[in-house]
Design a protein around this motif. Structure first.
Motif, mmCIF file in Angstrom:
data_model
loop_
_atom_site.group_PDB
_atom_site.id
_atom_site.type_symbol
_atom_site.label_atom_id
_atom_site.label_comp_id
_atom_site.label_asym_id
_atom_site.label_seq_id
_atom_site.Cartn_x
_atom_site.Cartn_y
_atom_site.Cartn_z
ATOM 1 N N ARG B 16 -47.062 12.999 -6.790
ATOM 2 C CA ARG B 16 -46.344 13.173 -5.517
ATOM 3 C C ARG B 16 -44.938 13.701 -5.746
ATOM 4 N NH1 ARG B 16 -46.835 8.440 -1.266
ATOM 5 N NH2 ARG B 16 -45.317 9.774 -0.271
ATOM 6 N N LEU B 17 -44.331 13.200 -6.793
ATOM 7 C CA LEU B 17 -42.972 13.645 -7.083
ATOM 8 C C LEU B 17 -42.976 15.115 -7.496
ATOM 9 C CD1 LEU B 17 -40.099 12.694 -7.160
ATOM 10 C CD2 LEU B 17 -40.420 12.001 -9.515
ATOM 11 N N ARG B 18 -44.014 15.491 -8.257
ATOM 12 C CA ARG B 18 -44.117 16.896 -8.667
ATOM 13 C C ARG B 18 -44.288 17.796 -7.453
ATOM 14 N NH1 ARG B 18 -48.096 15.490 -12.641
ATOM 15 N NH2 ARG B 18 -46.778 14.527 -14.176
ATOM 16 N N LEU B 19 -45.148 17.360 -6.531
ATOM 17 C CA LEU B 19 -45.366 18.130 -5.310
ATOM 18 C C LEU B 19 -44.071 18.246 -4.513
ATOM 19 C CD1 LEU B 19 -47.415 19.448 -3.299
ATOM 20 C CD2 LEU B 19 -47.597 17.206 -2.229
ATOM 21 N N ARG B 20 -43.379 17.145 -4.429
ATOM 22 C CA ARG B 20 -42.108 17.090 -3.694
ATOM 23 C C ARG B 20 -41.094 18.072 -4.290
ATOM 24 N NH1 ARG B 20 -37.963 17.051 -2.023
ATOM 25 N NH2 ARG B 20 -36.359 15.501 -1.633
ATOM 26 N N LEU B 21 -41.046 18.090 -5.628
ATOM 27 C CA LEU B 21 -40.114 18.957 -6.328
ATOM 28 C C LEU B 21 -40.502 20.416 -6.143
ATOM 29 C CD1 LEU B 21 -37.717 18.702 -8.352
ATOM 30 C CD2 LEU B 21 -39.373 19.160 -10.122
ATOM 31 N N TRP B 22 -41.806 20.663 -6.230
ATOM 32 C CA TRP B 22 -42.310 22.025 -6.085
ATOM 33 C C TRP B 22 -41.963 22.557 -4.692
ATOM 34 C CZ3 TRP B 22 -46.487 23.968 -3.036
ATOM 35 C CH2 TRP B 22 -46.854 25.280 -3.347
ATOM 36 N N LEU B 23 -42.191 21.729 -3.682
ATOM 37 C CA LEU B 23 -41.867 22.135 -2.317
ATOM 38 C C LEU B 23 -40.371 22.374 -2.169
ATOM 39 C CD1 LEU B 23 -44.130 19.744 -0.202
ATOM 40 C CD2 LEU B 23 -44.369 22.203 -0.464
ATOM 41 N N ALA B 24 -39.580 21.467 -2.766
ATOM 42 C CA ALA B 24 -38.126 21.583 -2.635
ATOM 43 C C ALA B 24 -37.634 22.881 -3.259
ATOM 44 C CB ALA B 24 -37.449 20.385 -3.294
ATOM 45 N N ARG B 478 -34.307 1.535 -12.444
ATOM 46 C CA ARG B 478 -35.182 2.221 -13.393
ATOM 47 C C ARG B 478 -35.763 3.492 -12.785
ATOM 48 N NH1 ARG B 478 -36.152 -0.182 -17.801
ATOM 49 N NH2 ARG B 478 -35.553 -2.342 -18.089
ATOM 50 N N PHE B 479 -36.378 4.266 -13.676
ATOM 51 C CA PHE B 479 -36.920 5.556 -13.263
ATOM 52 C C PHE B 479 -37.917 5.406 -12.121
ATOM 53 C CE2 PHE B 479 -40.174 8.845 -13.560
ATOM 54 C CZ PHE B 479 -39.400 9.985 -13.500
ATOM 55 N N THR B 480 -38.754 4.356 -12.212
ATOM 56 C CA THR B 480 -39.786 4.177 -11.185
ATOM 57 C C THR B 480 -39.143 4.030 -9.812
ATOM 58 O OG1 THR B 480 -41.067 3.032 -12.833
ATOM 59 C CG2 THR B 480 -41.795 2.786 -10.566
ATOM 60 N N GLU B 481 -38.104 3.214 -9.761
ATOM 61 C CA GLU B 481 -37.423 3.010 -8.476
ATOM 62 C C GLU B 481 -36.785 4.316 -7.984
ATOM 63 O OE1 GLU B 481 -33.747 0.420 -6.639
ATOM 64 O OE2 GLU B 481 -34.440 -0.085 -8.643
ATOM 65 N N ILE B 482 -36.191 5.045 -8.922
ATOM 66 C CA ILE B 482 -35.549 6.311 -8.569
ATOM 67 C C ILE B 482 -36.593 7.285 -8.025
ATOM 68 C CG2 ILE B 482 -34.335 8.310 -9.532
ATOM 69 C CD1 ILE B 482 -33.164 6.288 -11.636
ATOM 70 N N ALA B 483 -37.707 7.405 -8.768
ATOM 71 C CA ALA B 483 -38.755 8.346 -8.364
ATOM 72 C C ALA B 483 -39.342 7.957 -7.014
ATOM 73 C CB ALA B 483 -39.844 8.379 -9.423
ATOM 74 N N GLU B 484 -39.551 6.665 -6.806
ATOM 75 C CA GLU B 484 -40.112 6.217 -5.517
ATOM 76 C C GLU B 484 -39.185 6.588 -4.364
ATOM 77 O OE1 GLU B 484 -42.882 2.405 -6.760
ATOM 78 O OE2 GLU B 484 -40.817 2.067 -6.121
ATOM 79 N N ASN B 485 -37.894 6.461 -4.598
ATOM 80 C CA ASN B 485 -36.936 6.819 -3.543
ATOM 81 C C ASN B 485 -36.970 8.305 -3.230
ATOM 82 O OD1 ASN B 485 -35.216 4.700 -2.340
ATOM 83 N ND2 ASN B 485 -35.036 4.111 -4.479
ATOM 84 N N PHE B 486 -37.160 9.120 -4.254
ATOM 85 C CA PHE B 486 -37.235 10.563 -4.020
ATOM 86 C C PHE B 486 -38.508 10.934 -3.271
ATOM 87 C CE2 PHE B 486 -33.987 11.441 -7.402
ATOM 88 C CZ PHE B 486 -33.135 12.164 -6.576
ATOM 89 N N VAL B 487 -39.589 10.204 -3.555
ATOM 90 C CA VAL B 487 -40.839 10.506 -2.874
ATOM 91 C C VAL B 487 -40.773 10.059 -1.415
ATOM 92 C CG1 VAL B 487 -43.278 9.877 -2.745
ATOM 93 C CG2 VAL B 487 -42.265 10.476 -4.941
ATOM 94 N N ARG B 488 -40.160 8.894 -1.199
ATOM 95 C CA ARG B 488 -40.126 8.318 0.143
ATOM 96 C C ARG B 488 -39.156 9.053 1.058
ATOM 97 N NH1 ARG B 488 -38.373 3.110 -0.899
ATOM 98 N NH2 ARG B 488 -40.011 2.752 -2.395
ATOM 99 N N ASN B 489 -38.110 9.621 0.472
ATOM 100 C CA ASN B 489 -37.099 10.290 1.288
ATOM 101 C C ASN B 489 -37.071 11.773 0.953
ATOM 102 O OD1 ASN B 489 -35.766 7.800 2.474
ATOM 103 N ND2 ASN B 489 -35.784 7.356 0.290
ATOM 104 N N ARG B 490 -36.429 12.529 1.858
ATOM 105 C CA ARG B 490 -36.534 13.974 1.720
ATOM 106 C C ARG B 490 -35.356 14.593 0.984
ATOM 107 N NH1 ARG B 490 -37.378 14.541 6.935
ATOM 108 N NH2 ARG B 490 -35.265 15.318 7.087
ATOM 109 N N PHE B 491 -34.371 13.770 0.594
ATOM 110 C CA PHE B 491 -33.164 14.374 0.077
ATOM 111 C C PHE B 491 -33.267 14.753 -1.404
ATOM 112 C CE2 PHE B 491 -32.858 10.182 -1.336
ATOM 113 C CZ PHE B 491 -32.817 9.313 -0.271
#
Lengths: 152, 595
Positions: B16-24, B478-491
């Motif tokens: 999901r994070l990869r998709l999010r990054l790709w879209l961004a 931790r990274f997991t928390e950071i990544a989850e925040n990026f996936v959950r939010n659009r910024f």
């Protein structure tokens, strides 16, 4: 062009037989290899920052690896030193750590740091690479074993 | 390396994070583009609600009259005299009772749907809207002389407001989304996408800035496409227009004079509506009896002329296609005006947009009949005057000539009419403005404190558009928390704070790209390892101009707002979209102040 492990880890920054068996001492002993590094501004402060960072969250990754590190104002460029201990060092009760990579990063080099650590982790993922590094008789062989993995 | 299961991100996170990054990286989405997307969703939902309302109203009409033939006027023609008298009164009682009991449930209710799109803070009450729409349904279905577009706009607006609140949108974006709902409602009612967008832009937002106009257009287009798919290509109110062509440039003169006439008559139309409102409000009757009395008046008029029932479209069609003797038309015109005044004044819920078009059409045809007698040129086309009269009268009563021109053009799709239409609409607007400062919508705009909000915008600071409690992680996250925040939010930048909530810096989504293929490595990283220091911040007391200047040196969509005292305590964030929306709405206030 991002930094490669071999831009920062040279044979004079590798200790193949760490004397220390305790975590803090092993980190300090490995860090001491950076004494002559031209980018190191203040080694004692650097070491205390690395140890403080270690307290916040241990950097032992399993498979006998640890990456103690600090983002610090005491270095001008990314610096790295490696220490090997065949008997293993205990990191906060984790499995014994055999390969320690101490890394110092200036505060403004986040991306370079991430690229570098990513590169190092990918190389060390392979068990035979780690075995070769543990077997290496010289620092050059140690580096050669790491280099044998094509950069991904 | 063996990963520690507790520290390794869950399986779904990295893809999901990869998709999010790709879209961004591919699209560089900002909140404005996202607003456009939600505008489309609202357009779709608005159109569906319009269709549902229309079907339900037709069903209630059938219950009242047992007539299914096309048009309410035709239905009433087939009824007996006492049925014509009593059905609007009965519908009025039910509509009034709904308001009477509904306002007890909901805190307040107004009979004017414009309040919904005058926005305020973008919060449109669901209960009060449902009360209004249900009441409007019974009024309209029982033949009240009032337009259907009111509840359609109300429904779309309340859907937009609910949706925006569910998405947690801040006030400025919520207001824009509600405006999109209103545009979708108008577009659905008239099959007029440009008109829908312009109606809201010109009358409510009073701005054609692309930041707001773009989403309005998008919502209107989606609504219109949806309506066309569900109900066919023909407009909800079908008007077949005979072709109009000017044979000589002199023929523009009567249209010019028609604009003048519409501009002179429109203030009286507005005064008639207001006088009727005052008259009804003085009656010592509960609201249900007042609306019933309004219905009874319409019913009494309908005994003689059933044409007064409904919004007036069938009569418009009649005058466009048939020759109606002027004496008959004059009587229908007067009766219809009285019926509209009675319905509107009694407090029945609905729109005055369509009755306005009716009045304009009648005025145009009557005027044509008169001019025909003294006009030396070739015969004039009454239908053309009806159309231009509709536009001119609409322009004068709404004080929105651009919207009037476009709506009429969209209703007719006849390009030949455009020159006389443009001229008459502008003349009517200028003439009416000289006599009447308020448009048909002014009262509700004022009631909702629209002017007050405008003035406040001039003095806004960062604190006013700040969103409190921004998402932030601790330095040791931790990274997991950071990544989850990026996936959950659009910024693209995640804020990092310390234990005292002091702002430490940001983590850039693009920086953590290197970690995506090394989940094991994620164990190693905590926020402080990868945060960027020296990220620009702004204090709550700063002006919007300062914020704009700060954004001009920064590629992000948001800026952290930090306290000017107590160190750099993180208070909230401001978004570029909110800032642009606030500045867009500020413009008219500045102009007004300068005038």
């Amino acid at each position: 062009m991002s930094l490669s492990v071999f831009d920062v880890l040279t044979s004079d920054r590798i200790a193949l037989d760490l004397k220390s068996r305790a975590q803090a001492e092993a980190i300090t002993e490995t860090s001491a290899l950076l004494t002559t590094c031209p980018y190191m501004l203040d080694l004692p402060t650097f070491v205390s920052e690395v140890l403080a960072r270690e307290q916040l969250s241990p950097t032992a990754l399993g498979s006998g690896l640890a990456f103690p590190h600090a983002r610090t104002g005491t270095v001008e460029q990314i610096v790295m030193a490696a220490g090997r201990c065949r008997d293993g060092v205990s990191f906060n009760g984790s499995d014994p750590v055999h390969l320690i990579f101490v890394i110092g990063t200036p505060k403004n080099m986040v991306r370079e740091y991430l690229g570098l650590v990513g590169d190092l982790a990918r190389r060390l993922k392979q068990a035979n690479v780690r075995e070769q590094m543990l077997k290496a008789g010289t620092a050059a062989e140690f580096l050669a074993a790491l280099k044998a993995v094509p950069r991904i | 390396m063996e990963a520690d299961p507790q520290q390794t991100p869950r399986k779904w996170l990295l893809p999901r994070l990869r998709l999010r990054l790709w879209l961004a990286e591919l699209f560089h989405f900002s909140e404005l583009q996202v607003t456009l997307f939600w505008a489309g969703v609202i357009g779709f939902a608005g159109a569906l609600s319009s269709v549902a309302f229309r079907k339900l109203t037709d069903f209630v009409h059938w219950v009242f009259t047992r007539q299914t033939t096309g048009g309410y006027v035709l239905s009433f023609m087939n009824l007996l005299w006492w049925q014509r008298l009593l059905i609007p009164a009965l519908g009025g009682i039910i509509a009034g009772l709904i308001i009477y009991f509904g306002t007890r449930l909901a805190r307040k209710s107004s009979t004017d749907y414009m309040e919904a799109i005058v926005l305020g803070d973008g919060v449109v009450s669901f209960r009060s809207s449902m009360v209004k729409c249900a009441s409007a349904m019974f009024s309209i279905a029982s033949g009240a002389s009032i337009g259907r577009e009111g509840p359609l706009v109300q429904l779309s607006a309340v859907l937009a407001s609910l949706f925006g609140r569910w998405r947690g949108m801040p006030p400025l974006q919520l207001r824009l989304l509600v405006a999109c709902g209103a545009a979708a409602g108008i577009a659905s009612a008239y099959n007029a996408p440009i008109g829908g967008a312009l109606f809201v832009a010109e009358i409510v937002l009073q701005s054609l800035a692309m930041e707001t106009f773009g989403p309005l257009v998008f919502a209107s287009v989606v609504a219109t496409l949806t309506i066309r798919r569900l109900l066919g290509d023909s407009p909800l109110y079908e008007i077949q227009i005979p072709s109009v062509r000017l044979h000589s440039n002199w023929e523009i003169l009567p249209y010019f004079l028609l604009g003048l006439l519409a501009g002179l008559v429109a203030p009286w139309f507005l005064r008639l509506l207001r006088a009727s409102e005052r008259l009804f409000s003085k009656l010592p009757l509960p609201v249900y009896l007042r609306i019933a009395l309004g219905g009874l008046t319409v019913g009494a008029l309908a005994i003689l002329h059933p044409q007064v029932c409904g919004n007036g479209y069938s009569v418009i069609n009649q005058v466009l296609h048939e020759h109606v003797v002027w004496q008959v038309l004059l009587v229908i015109f007067v009766f219809k005006l009285l019926a509209t005044a009675a319905t509107f004044g009694s407090g029945a819920v609905g729109g005055v947009f369509t009755p306005t078009l009716f009045a304009g059409a009648c005025l145009g045809v009557l005027y044509c009949d008169f001019v025909q007698r003294i006009w030396p040129g070739p015969p004039l086309v009454p239908a053309a005057f009806a159309l231009v009269g509709m536009g001119a009268f609409l322009s004068a009563t709404t004080h929105a000539p651009l919207m009037a021109i476009i709506i009429l053009f969209e209703l007719t799709l006849d390009y030949d009419i455009i020159l006389p239409l443009m001229l008459a609409c502008v003349v009517a607007h200028y003439t009416c403005s000289a006599f009447e400062k308020n448009s048909v919508y002014s009262e509700s705009l004022k009631r909702k404190g629209f002017g007050a909000f405008r003035q406040e915008l001039g003095a806004l600071s960062v604190a006013d558009i700040m969103r409190a409690n921004p998402v932030a992680v601790g330095e040791n996250a931790r990274f997991t928390e950071i990544a989850e925040n990026f996936v959950r939010n659009r910024f693209n930048y995640l804020y990092v704070i310390d234990d005292e909530k002091t702002f430490r810096g940001v983590i850039s989504l693009h920086d953590i790209k290197s970690y995506l293929n090394d989940p094991e490595l994620a164990q190693l990283v905590i926020a402080r390892d990868i945060l960027q220091e020296g990220f620009p911040t702004i204090v709550p007391e700063a002006s919007l101009a300062t914020a704009l200047e700060r954004f001009s040196h920064h590629d992000g969509e948001r800026l952290p707002v930090t306290s000017s005292r107590n160190g750099q305590r993180l208070l909230g964030s401001i978004s570029k979209t909110d800032l642009l929306l606030a500045l867009t709405e500020q413009k008219p206030a500045t102009t007004a102040a300068a005038a």
